[in-house]
Structure formats: C-alpha cells, structure tokens
Design an enzyme around this catalytic site. Structure first.
Site, PDB file in Angstrom:
ATOM      1  CG  HIS A 308      -1.762   1.166   1.440  1.00  0.00           C
ATOM      2  ND1 HIS A 308      -3.139   1.130   1.343  1.00  0.00           N
ATOM      3  CD2 HIS A 308      -1.457   2.450   1.779  1.00  0.00           C
ATOM      4  CE1 HIS A 308      -3.633   2.330   1.587  1.00  0.00           C
ATOM      5  NE2 HIS A 308      -2.631   3.152   1.867  1.00  0.00           N
ATOM      6  CD  GLU A 309       1.702   3.583   3.664  1.00  0.00           C
ATOM      7  OE1 GLU A 309       2.006   4.680   3.160  1.00  0.00           O
ATOM      8  OE2 GLU A 309       0.611   3.381   4.233  1.00  0.00           O
ATOM      9  CG  HIS A 312       0.539   6.225  -0.707  1.00  0.00           C
ATOM     10  ND1 HIS A 312      -0.617   6.616  -1.344  1.00  0.00           N
ATOM     11  CD2 HIS A 312       0.151   5.718   0.500  1.00  0.00           C
ATOM     12  CE1 HIS A 312      -1.657   6.345  -0.562  1.00  0.00           C
ATOM     13  NE2 HIS A 312      -1.220   5.799   0.552  1.00  0.00           N
ATOM     14  CG  ASP A 323      -4.471   6.934   1.312  1.00  0.00           C
ATOM     15  OD1 ASP A 323      -4.342   5.763   0.909  1.00  0.00           O
ATOM     16  OD2 ASP A 323      -3.594   7.525   1.963  1.00  0.00           O
TER      17      ASP A 323
END
Length: 357
Positions: A308-309, A312, A323
């Site tokens: 997920h990170e 980004h 998000d």
C-alpha cells in the site's frame, strides 16, 4: 531501496494510459453527496470547512485522512492556473477495525462539524496569485458505536478562490519542510527491524504475483478495477512490477523506509504512512501488531500494508496513488479511474490474489 532501473518509460506509459482509461465526462450514480462541505477563507491561506450531513440517517464518520485529522493529510485539492498544485503532506494507512472512538465524529441529519487548516502547509504556494480550493471524495463510516469500517459516504465542496501572498505562503510551507527535517532513524534493529525487513522482502513476490494476475484479468480484477480492459490491466500490472522491483532490495532503491516514526505522525490507529514528496515510508507501532500475512480475505497485514505504502511514492511509480477509499466495501465502490488512483485498491487486490478471494 534505490533501484538502478529507470522508470521513465513506465511513467510515460502511465500518464498516457490513465488519461485514456475513463472519459472525463463519466457520471456516477452517487453524484449527489451525502456530506456537503462548505469552504470559506478565514485569513490568508487559512481555510474553514463546515461538513454537514445532507442525508436522513445518522452517520459515524472517520476523521483520519479527512477533516478534523490533525496530521498534515490531504483535505482539499489546490489549483493554480488550471493545474493542481502537488500535495506535499503525508498519506496514512489506518486500521479498518479496532479503531478508537475518538477518531469518529457522529453527525445526525442536518448536523455539522468544523475544521480549520492552512492549505499552504501542504502545498507550495510561494508563487502567489489566485488559487482555487475544492474537495471531493469519500469518507469512511461505521455503524454507530462500532469500531470497524462498514461503509462510505460521498462528500463534495464548493470552489473557493483565494488570492495568495506568495511570501507569507512560503513561510507556512517552510514550516512543513522544517517539520520534515527532524532527526531520522539510522536503521532498523531488533524485532521490529526483522519484522519490517521480512515484510518488505515478501512484498516483492506478492507484488509480482499480483502483476501477473492483473495481466490475466478476471473476476478479482474486475471487482476492484471495474473493467477487464487490457490497457487498464497493463497499467495495474506495471505499478505492481515497480513495487516488486523496489521491494526486492532493502539496501538500494528509490525510497527511504523507516521501521519507526521519525516525524511524530503516528497514532494508535495509524499503521504506516508515506511522505510522497520525499519518497519516504514509515511504519507505525500498530504495524507490528498486524500478522505478517493474513489468512482473512480483505484483511490487513504487514506485507500488504507495505505494498500500500509503496504505491503512494512516485519514485516507485509515477504518479503515486492517493487514499480515496479504505477497506473492501469502500474500495469496490470506486470507478476505474478512482481505483487506479487508490492505494487500498492495490493492496486489497494483492490480498485477493494471494488468498484466492
């Protein structure tokens, strides 16, 4: 994690592909927002948001990554001369269950809450001139008195025009730069270091597996990205491929990854965060309470949180994700365009591929 491979070709492909995926005139069934956001100028670049429940049902709204969050998260989009000013704050991944009561705000029908924030703190407005500020997206909700996210509501604001004093805005933005120059951790040690290193290492094969599944398409892909179009499949696969490359080394690459919070952003409800403008990722203490890999469909774990990170950070694959929605129910309500720009859509798809959900 500094990768020797250039991603310029991928970036060019991504920019072209995203632009062509969804027509700009696409309409949604939920164009009428459940939450109305009224933006007004307080002074300078200080803005007040009044969030009102437009519906006829009580709402329990999550404030993390939304109005009332005290972290430098993205609450509004800022435009100058027709182009969006890059966001320079943090993107958080929070828990989707076991959330503390204080991170929710209850709004009955017609009720409101207020928040004030400085848009110059997370956007470089030093050039001054007229800007346009607006907000639109989805806020996570739970049943009243619940601690697990169970829904999502659409919010939308008016467009607020502000004439910016560039010198004053530069001082406000500099305070974020100072905030980001606190002493960094020199490395990951002990049990947390071992857990983080293992999660990053295992992110690589899982991201590669997700890339292969994306190229093949199918039910899970359509569930999260709302199409089985080959161009979209290739774009999703390209981001996963980039994550796999980045996660394949803990000693080189394009991101800096901390085992603990060097900037004081974490709270008990936040698992990890990214500072995309600096390609920085940091775990929070709550990250280590997660299992390494969950056996629960739509669940959270350390490996998919790291994925997920990674999505980004633009150094891994540009543009980095936003998000827009958290959790299975919210993420699967997004359009194709929105899912391509939503970090949790990628981490949840990886979870679905791994478990065969």
């Amino acid at each position: 994690m500094r990768s020797p491979q250039s991603i310029l070709a991928i970036v060019a492909f991504a920019t072209t592909a995203i632009a062509g995926v969804v027509p700009s005139t696409e309409k949604r069934a939920d164009d009428i927002p459940e939450l109305d956001v009224k933006l007004t100028q307080v002074e300078g670049t200080l803005v007040k948001a009044v969030v009102t429940n437009n519906g006829d049902e009580d709402l329990n709204i999550l404030n993390l990554n939304f109005f009332k969050d005290t972290a430098p998260v993205k609450k509004v989009s800022v435009y100058s001369q027709g182009a969006e000013v890059p966001f320079a704050g943090v993107r958080l991944r929070h828990k989707t269950s076991g959330l503390s009561p204080e991170v929710f705000t209850h709004l009955g029908p017609g009720e409101s809450f207020e928040d004030e924030f400085d848009v110059a703190f997370t956007a470089d407005l030093s050039q001054g001139g007229r800007i346009v500020v607006k907000a639109e997206g989805f806020a996570s909700t739970t049943d009243t008195d619940g601690d697990t996210l169970s829904g999502v509501v659409h919010y939308k604001s008016n467009e607020l025009e502000i004439d910016v004093d560039g010198k004053a805005a530069a001082k406000n933005f500099a305070s974020l730069n100072q905030f980001s120059k606190r002493t960094r951790l020199t490395g990951c040690t002990g049990s947390r270091g071992s857990a983080a290193t293992r999660a990053i290492r295992d992110s690589a094969p899982l991201a590669a597996m997700a890339a292969g599944a994306a190229r093949n398409g199918g039910r899970a892909f359509t569930q999260y990205f709302k199409t089985n179009d080959q161009q979209v499949r290739n774009l999703v696969a390209a981001r996963f491929d980039a994550v796999a490359r980045e996660a394949s080394s803990t000693t080189s690459g394009r991101t800096t990854y901390y085992c603990d919070d060097p900037y004081g952003i974490c709270s008990p409800n936040v698992l990890a965060y990214a500072l995309p403008s600096r390609n920085i990722i940091s775990n929070c203490p709550a990250y280590y309470s997660l299992s390494h890999l969950t056996w629960r469909c739509h669940g959270q774990d350390r490996v998919t949180t790291s994925i997920h990170e990674f999505t980004h950070t633009p150094g891994v694959f540009s543009p980095g994700t936003d998000d827009l929605a958290y959790g299975h129910q919210a993420a699967t309500s997004l359009s194709t365009w929105e899912a391509l720009n939503n970090a949790d859509s990628f981490s949840l798809f990886a979870n679905a591929v791994y478990l065969g959900c």
